[in-house]
Design a protein around this motif. Structure first.
Motif, PDB file in Angstrom:
ATOM      1  N   THR A 148       1.963 -18.934  -5.228  1.00 55.18           N
ATOM      2  CA  THR A 148       1.734 -20.330  -5.618  1.00 55.18           C
ATOM      3  C   THR A 148       0.956 -21.073  -4.550  1.00 55.18           C
ATOM      4  N   LEU A 149       1.312 -20.859  -3.288  1.00 53.51           N
ATOM      5  CA  LEU A 149       0.603 -21.525  -2.190  1.00 53.51           C
ATOM      6  C   LEU A 149      -0.855 -21.074  -2.114  1.00 53.51           C
ATOM      7  N   VAL A 150      -1.081 -19.783  -2.334  1.00 56.17           N
ATOM      8  CA  VAL A 150      -2.463 -19.274  -2.340  1.00 56.17           C
ATOM      9  C   VAL A 150      -3.255 -19.916  -3.480  1.00 56.17           C
ATOM     10  N   ASP A 151      -2.620 -20.009  -4.648  1.00 59.03           N
ATOM     11  CA  ASP A 151      -3.303 -20.604  -5.792  1.00 59.03           C
ATOM     12  C   ASP A 151      -3.556 -22.091  -5.567  1.00 59.03           C
ATOM     13  N   LEU A 152      -2.633 -22.763  -4.900  1.00 60.56           N
ATOM     14  CA  LEU A 152      -2.846 -24.176  -4.584  1.00 60.56           C
ATOM     15  C   LEU A 152      -4.033 -24.346  -3.638  1.00 60.56           C
ATOM     16  N   ARG A 209       1.587 -32.723  -3.169  1.00 64.50           N
ATOM     17  CA  ARG A 209       3.027 -32.775  -3.428  1.00 64.50           C
ATOM     18  C   ARG A 209       3.574 -31.406  -3.819  1.00 64.50           C
ATOM     19  N   GLN A 210       2.816 -30.649  -4.607  1.00 64.14           N
ATOM     20  CA  GLN A 210       3.292 -29.315  -4.993  1.00 64.14           C
ATOM     21  C   GLN A 210       3.328 -28.383  -3.778  1.00 64.14           C
ATOM     22  N   ARG A 211       2.368 -28.529  -2.859  1.00 62.03           N
ATOM     23  CA  ARG A 211       2.410 -27.701  -1.645  1.00 62.03           C
ATOM     24  C   ARG A 211       3.652 -28.041  -0.820  1.00 62.03           C
ATOM     25  N   SER A 212       3.944 -29.331  -0.702  1.00 68.04           N
ATOM     26  CA  SER A 212       5.131 -29.752   0.047  1.00 68.04           C
ATOM     27  C   SER A 212       6.402 -29.200  -0.600  1.00 68.04           C
TER      28      SER A 212
END
Length: 398
Positions: A182-186, A136-139
């Motif tokens: 953020t996306l890399v960390d996810l 959900r956070q990636r979306s």
């Protein structure tokens, strides 16, 4: 070959199909750490059986009073060929105490296994919650990126129209870089979560969270797994005291020897039978049995203190995890209030924009702020789910 096969299985596990949570629990039951504890408990049960058995009898074969210079079996009256058997009878109380100690150790290991399973199940639920959060956070992060694309177009249009908005472009690029990080960390978090799931159940499931309800604690210490383990340890030391006390009781023994004699020129060859009973006397009790008993009592006192410490620690952990749940609920409520406030502000800006007042950029900014807040809600939701699972894992279910 086994090593190659093990590594080859990992990528396959990462693309496994969805499974029900009950199937994941069945896989979890087969975790090596749980199987090892099961074998340990079985070993102690077998030792309990062995502890009550008598020691093996001792059989002896020999020749007695055999002459050296005139070797024969019929020239000297005491010369005989002997066969004997000796059996020791250790104290029954001591054997029962050792058997009880082994059974108590088996029960303690079973309690450890139950606690370990509960902890692994809680970890599985926490990882599933993380998987849901990451998706959900990636979306939401990707939606923020799309909003920044819209915002760039709007700001560039404002610049072309002669409005001083160049500084806003730099801010947008900085914020987009934050989303990229953020996306890399996810991605990193997802890789770590997948690795931990494979370690737990051998695959990466796409299973949703099971229903989660916080279990209430009645206040009884023995409702906690760790306290049950400590209580089982006290039972083990009880049998240790029984064993130390049994050391004062005699260890009996019996011996029977049959002596076969040959008939000589001057005597008849009657056979002989010898019997003997032995028993121990605690002559050195003050140097042996008494210190052992004091040591056993000290071990029990230590086990009782560990019980008290386990009860305090478990109660503290329960309170701590309950506080995490309450804090997560409060944070979610605050974030939802903020979202509602931003939504009202966005709606007001939209009405003003449609009436020809102001620009569209503040509306996009508001929508981006809402996406950020929703990502925070996902983090708090996962934190709450993990806390509930770990709180429930503290308590014995049966």
């Amino acid at each position: 070959m086994l090593l190659v096969a093990a590594f080859a299985a990992v990528p396959l596990a990462a693309v496994a199909n969805a499974q029900s949570f009950a199937e994941l629990e069945a896989r979890l039951e087969a975790h090596p750490s749980l199987s090892a504890l099961g074998y340990d408990a079985e070993a102690d049960r077998e030792r309990a059986v062995a502890s009550t058995a008598l020691p093996d009898p001792v059989v002896s074969l020999g020749i007695n009073n055999f002459p050296i210079f005139d070797p024969s079996f019929d020239s000297y009256l005491p010369t005989n060929k002997a066969v004997g058997i000796r059996q020791q009878f250790p104290s029954f109380a001591g054997r029962e105490a050792r058997a009880g100690e082994a059974r108590a150790m088996s029960a303690q290991t079973e309690a450890v296994r139950d606690a370990r399973y509960a902890a692994l199940r809680a970890e599985l639920i926490a990882l599933l919650a993380d998987k849901t959060r990451l998706t959900r956070q990636r979306s939401l992060a990707e939606a923020r990126n799309a909003k920044y694309d819209e915002l760039v177009d709007i700001v560039e249009a404002e610049i072309d129209a002669g409005r001083p908005a160049v500084y806003r472009l730099a801010e947008i690029e900085s914020e987009r870089a934050e989303v990229s990080r953020t996306l890399v960390d996810l991605d990193r978090q997802e890789a770590e979560t997948d690795a931990r799931l494979i370690e737990l159940v051998g695959l990466v499931p796409s299973t949703g969270l099971p229903p989660l309800t916080e279990r209430d604690w009645s206040g009884a210490a023995l409702e906690f797994h760790t306290v049950r383990i400590a209580d089982a340890a006290v039972r083990v030391t009880d049998y240790g005291i029984d064993e130390a006390r049994a050391a004062w009781k005699p260890e009996w023994g019996a011996q029977l020897t049959y002596q076969q004699r040959d008939e000589g020129a001057m005597f008849a060859g009657d056979d002989w039978v010898s019997g003997m009973v032995t028993f121990t006397v605690p002559l050195w009790a003050e140097r042996k049995q008494a210190p052992n008993l004091r040591a056993a009592k000290a071990e029990r006192a230590g086990a009782e203190q560990r019980y008290q410490a386990a009860a305090r620690n478990a109660a503290a952990q329960y309170a701590s995890r309950d506080a995490i749940i309450r804090a997560a609920d409060a944070s979610i409520d605050v974030l939802q209030v903020k979202i509602a406030a931003v939504e009202d502000e966005v709606e007001a800006q939209l009405i003003a924009y449609e009436s020809g007042v102001g620009g569209y950029a503040p509306i996009i900014d508001g929508e981006i702020a809402i996406l950020k807040l929703r990502a925070e809600i996902e983090a708090e939701t996962a934190r709450k789910a993990a806390a509930i699972a770990r709180l429930n894992a503290l308590l014995v279910t049966q």
